[in-house]
Design a protein around this motif. Structure first.
Motif, mmCIF file in Angstrom:
data_model
loop_
_atom_site.group_PDB
_atom_site.id
_atom_site.type_symbol
_atom_site.label_atom_id
_atom_site.label_comp_id
_atom_site.label_asym_id
_atom_site.label_seq_id
_atom_site.Cartn_x
_atom_site.Cartn_y
_atom_site.Cartn_z
ATOM 1 N N ASP A 41 -37.493 16.447 -13.109
ATOM 2 C CA ASP A 41 -36.524 17.518 -13.346
ATOM 3 C C ASP A 41 -35.836 17.402 -14.703
ATOM 4 O O ASP A 41 -35.059 18.284 -15.083
ATOM 5 N N ASP A 42 -36.085 16.320 -15.418
ATOM 6 C CA ASP A 42 -35.503 16.145 -16.750
ATOM 7 C C ASP A 42 -36.201 17.060 -17.759
ATOM 8 O O ASP A 42 -37.379 17.388 -17.590
ATOM 9 N N PRO A 43 -35.511 17.471 -18.825
ATOM 10 C CA PRO A 43 -36.158 18.303 -19.857
ATOM 11 C C PRO A 43 -37.368 17.584 -20.456
ATOM 12 O O PRO A 43 -37.268 16.444 -20.923
ATOM 13 N N GLN A 44 -38.512 18.252 -20.421
ATOM 14 C CA GLN A 44 -39.761 17.669 -20.926
ATOM 15 C C GLN A 44 -40.864 18.706 -20.843
ATOM 16 O O GLN A 44 -40.662 19.809 -20.321
ATOM 17 N N VAL A 45 -42.054 18.330 -21.323
ATOM 18 C CA VAL A 45 -43.223 19.205 -21.247
ATOM 19 C C VAL A 45 -44.337 18.457 -20.534
ATOM 20 O O VAL A 45 -44.659 17.313 -20.891
ATOM 21 N N PHE A 46 -44.926 19.078 -19.529
ATOM 22 C CA PHE A 46 -46.047 18.502 -18.787
ATOM 23 C C PHE A 46 -47.338 19.166 -19.265
ATOM 24 O O PHE A 46 -47.447 20.400 -19.235
ATOM 25 N N ALA A 47 -48.290 18.348 -19.696
ATOM 26 C CA ALA A 47 -49.550 18.882 -20.204
ATOM 27 C C ALA A 47 -50.393 19.453 -19.078
ATOM 28 O O ALA A 47 -50.381 18.965 -17.946
ATOM 29 N N ALA A 48 -51.153 20.490 -19.403
ATOM 30 C CA ALA A 48 -52.088 21.073 -18.447
ATOM 31 C C ALA A 48 -53.271 20.133 -18.245
ATOM 32 O O ALA A 48 -53.614 19.345 -19.133
ATOM 33 N N HIS A 49 -53.889 20.215 -17.082
ATOM 34 C CA HIS A 49 -55.138 19.496 -16.856
ATOM 35 C C HIS A 49 -56.278 20.393 -17.323
ATOM 36 O O HIS A 49 -56.539 21.444 -16.732
ATOM 37 N N GLY A 50 -56.922 20.002 -18.394
ATOM 38 C CA GLY A 50 -57.991 20.835 -18.949
ATOM 39 C C GLY A 50 -57.437 21.850 -19.924
ATOM 40 O O GLY A 50 -56.308 21.725 -20.410
ATOM 41 N N PRO A 51 -58.209 22.885 -20.235
ATOM 42 C CA PRO A 51 -57.774 23.900 -21.201
ATOM 43 C C PRO A 51 -56.494 24.594 -20.739
ATOM 44 O O PRO A 51 -56.318 24.866 -19.548
ATOM 45 N N VAL A 52 -55.611 24.868 -21.706
ATOM 46 C CA VAL A 52 -54.332 25.520 -21.392
ATOM 47 C C VAL A 52 -54.548 27.012 -21.191
ATOM 48 O O VAL A 52 -54.995 27.716 -22.095
ATOM 49 N N ARG A 53 -54.231 27.488 -20.010
ATOM 50 C CA ARG A 53 -54.346 28.913 -19.710
ATOM 51 C C ARG A 53 -53.027 29.643 -19.923
ATOM 52 O O ARG A 53 -53.003 30.803 -20.328
ATOM 53 N N MET A 54 -51.920 28.953 -19.620
ATOM 54 C CA MET A 54 -50.591 29.549 -19.777
ATOM 55 C C MET A 54 -49.587 28.455 -20.106
ATOM 56 O O MET A 54 -49.775 27.293 -19.730
ATOM 57 N N ARG A 55 -48.527 28.844 -20.802
ATOM 58 C CA ARG A 55 -47.394 27.944 -21.029
ATOM 59 C C ARG A 55 -46.209 28.550 -20.294
ATOM 60 O O ARG A 55 -45.788 29.670 -20.602
ATOM 61 N N VAL A 56 -45.695 27.833 -19.297
ATOM 62 C CA VAL A 56 -44.658 28.393 -18.435
ATOM 63 C C VAL A 56 -43.443 27.466 -18.377
ATOM 64 O O VAL A 56 -43.568 26.243 -18.466
ATOM 65 N N ALA A 57 -42.270 28.079 -18.242
ATOM 66 C CA ALA A 57 -41.039 27.320 -18.031
ATOM 67 C C ALA A 57 -40.730 27.309 -16.543
ATOM 68 O O ALA A 57 -40.863 28.332 -15.861
ATOM 69 N N LEU A 58 -40.332 26.168 -16.015
ATOM 70 C CA LEU A 58 -39.977 26.044 -14.610
ATOM 71 C C LEU A 58 -38.462 25.980 -14.462
ATOM 72 O O LEU A 58 -37.804 25.131 -15.066
ATOM 73 N N LEU A 59 -37.911 26.902 -13.664
ATOM 74 C CA LEU A 59 -36.506 26.800 -13.270
ATOM 75 C C LEU A 59 -36.427 25.785 -12.139
ATOM 76 O O LEU A 59 -36.969 26.009 -11.050
ATOM 77 N N THR A 60 -35.778 24.668 -12.399
ATOM 78 C CA THR A 60 -35.772 23.571 -11.429
ATOM 79 C C THR A 60 -34.714 23.736 -10.349
ATOM 80 O O THR A 60 -34.716 22.991 -9.374
ATOM 81 N N GLY A 61 -33.822 24.706 -10.503
ATOM 82 C CA GLY A 61 -32.794 24.923 -9.492
ATOM 83 C C GLY A 61 -31.670 23.921 -9.614
ATOM 84 O O GLY A 61 -31.715 22.988 -10.416
ATOM 85 N N CYS A 62 -30.630 24.107 -8.817
ATOM 86 C CA CYS A 62 -29.516 23.159 -8.850
ATOM 87 C C CYS A 62 -29.377 22.469 -7.491
ATOM 88 O O CYS A 62 -29.594 21.269 -7.380
ATOM 89 N N ALA A 63 -29.097 23.232 -6.438
ATOM 90 C CA ALA A 63 -29.025 22.630 -5.106
ATOM 91 C C ALA A 63 -30.359 21.994 -4.718
ATOM 92 O O ALA A 63 -30.393 20.927 -4.093
#
Length: 435
Positions: free
Chosen positions: A170-192
């Motif tokens: 949940d910390d700010p960071q970037v997770f690499a795709a497995h294989g070719p990158v199809r999309m770059r997406v931001a994840l809202l991690t929520g609070c509760a």
């Protein structure tokens, strides 16, 4: 519906929007058939039509909100089933949100109500504080009967038996795709969600990476603002939303962003409404861009294409969160994905009705919430499921507190079906042998 706002009143953007909405209502009463509080209480003032009359009278007169109006508006779940049902397209969500803001500005609640609402707004949107509060509530559970306020007892009862450790995903960071990158997406991690169940974000990240997404947890992103927004505390909610808009647009203008993926549907309804919330603000263009990019995780998975799975031999009762089926009109995607992954999917009777969670509703209206939970659990258990799946953490906690059937997030099942670990709740329930 005829309205009588003065030209001076209509200069206010909130009143102007309320006037537009009120004038679309034709008093037909279709909304009463699908309103959960009307089903329980049978009071016209606890139906959308009744609340619309109360709001109209309050706003047109320009008077401060009174106790009766506040009581019936507070009882509204904002489940938005009325919007799905309405043949005239009355945008009840924007109307009741404005009414709540007006109430917050003009009505002085009893001190204990003010204190509780202040406490909730200062704890739940902040995962660290919420985690500490949950640990405190867990320790207080043996003494819950001694608490003087039923709402405090509900808060103590909400605490899970185990508060999960912090997930560094949940910390700010970037997770690499497995294989070719199809999309770059931001994840809202929520609070509760980060305090209550860290497995949901972990499963989402694994699944999206597996399907070719580079997943970004943006720096300076926080609470979506839904909790304070629905309390009428617009200053706080806009500040929280504004921080998210800035964080996501920085990513879009930097390395680029194809979508903002949300796995907590209550948050999703609010983020998709940022364009409206900021329509008269300097952030209007950026807010509209964020709303346009926002997708529930099930919507994104349909776009990406989920691999077809072999039959799992497990019956899943799908609970449709109100914020997903009514707020976002996402109805078939989660069920279709579960079926494609190999699960048998069943739906309960009256699936359009709310489970009673509704953000902080189960804490502020515990009696009504408990009755709605009882009804929802009964209809789910009637389908004899081995698993209950939902797309919102609030629903999961609410339903899970009333049944012995394991309750998991839809994305946890989809992650498991495509190579991820078995959801912890299923392993604890002894379903491991069927994996």
């Amino acid at each position: 519906m005829q309205t009588n706002f003065t030209p001076e009143q209509l200069k206010d953007p909130g009143i102007a929007r309320a006037n537009q909405i009120l004038r679309t209502c034709v008093h037909c009463g279709f909304c009463t058939a699908t309103c959960p509080t009307y089903q329980v209480l049978g009071d016209e003032l606890d139906s959308p039509r009744g609340r619309i009359y109360l709001i109209k009278d309050m706003l047109e007169s320009g008077r401060p909100a009174d106790a009766q109006t506040v009581k019936h508006i507070d009882r509204c779940l904002s489940c938005l089933a009325c919007m799905t049902t309405c043949p005239s397209g009355v945008h009840y969500m924007h109307l009741v949100d404005h009414a709540r803001e007006y109430i917050e500005q003009t009505y002085r609640r009893p001190w204990h109500d003010r204190a509780l609402r202040w406490l909730l707004s200062r704890i739940i949107p902040y995962p660290g504080r919420f985690r500490l509060a949950l640990l405190g509530a867990k320790m207080a559970r043996p003494f819950a009967r001694l608490l003087p306020d039923r709402r405090l007892r509900a808060m103590v009862a909400m605490a899970p038996k185990q508060v999960p450790p912090v997930s560094r995903n949940d910390d700010p960071q970037v997770f690499a795709a497995h294989g070719p990158v199809r999309m770059r997406v931001a994840l809202l991690t929520g609070c509760a969600q980060k305090a209550l169940n860290t497995d949901i974000n972990d499963a989402t990240i694994r699944l999206l990476r597996r399907l070719g997404c580079e997943v970004v947890v943006a720096k300076d992103m926080g609470c979506c603002g839904a909790l304070t927004h629905h309390m009428g505390r617009s200053g706080e909610s806009h500040a929280q939303a504004g921080a998210n808009i800035a964080a996501w647009m920085a990513e879009k203008r930097g390395a680029g962003l194809d979508a903002i993926v949300i796995n907590t549907s209550g948050c999703g309804t609010t983020v998709k409404d940022y364009g409206h919330m900021f329509r008269n603000d300097p952030l209007a263009a950026d807010a509209a861009a964020v709303s346009e990019m926002a997708l529930d995780v099930s919507e994104l998975l349909v776009k990406l294409g989920l691999p077809e799975g072999a039959p799992k031999g497990l019956r899943v009762a799908y609970h449709a969160a109100c914020s997903l089926q009514h707020g976002q009109q996402v109805k078939t995607a989660p069920k279709d994905l579960l079926k494609r992954a190999g699960f048998e999917v069943v739906e309960p009777a009256d699936s359009h009705l709310c489970c009673g969670s509704a953000g902080t509703y189960n804490l502020l209206q515990p009696e009504l919430s408990a009755e709605l939970k009882r009804r929802k659990v009964a209809t789910l258990e009637a389908k004899a499921p081995q698993i209950i799946a939902a797309g919102n953490i609030g629903c999961m906690m609410q339903i899970g507190s009333g049944t012995g059937v394991p309750v998991v997030h839809t994305v946890e099942l989809l992650d498991w079906a495509t190579g991820g670990p078995m959801p912890r709740a299923l392993a604890s329930a002894g379903l491991l042998s069927q994996s």
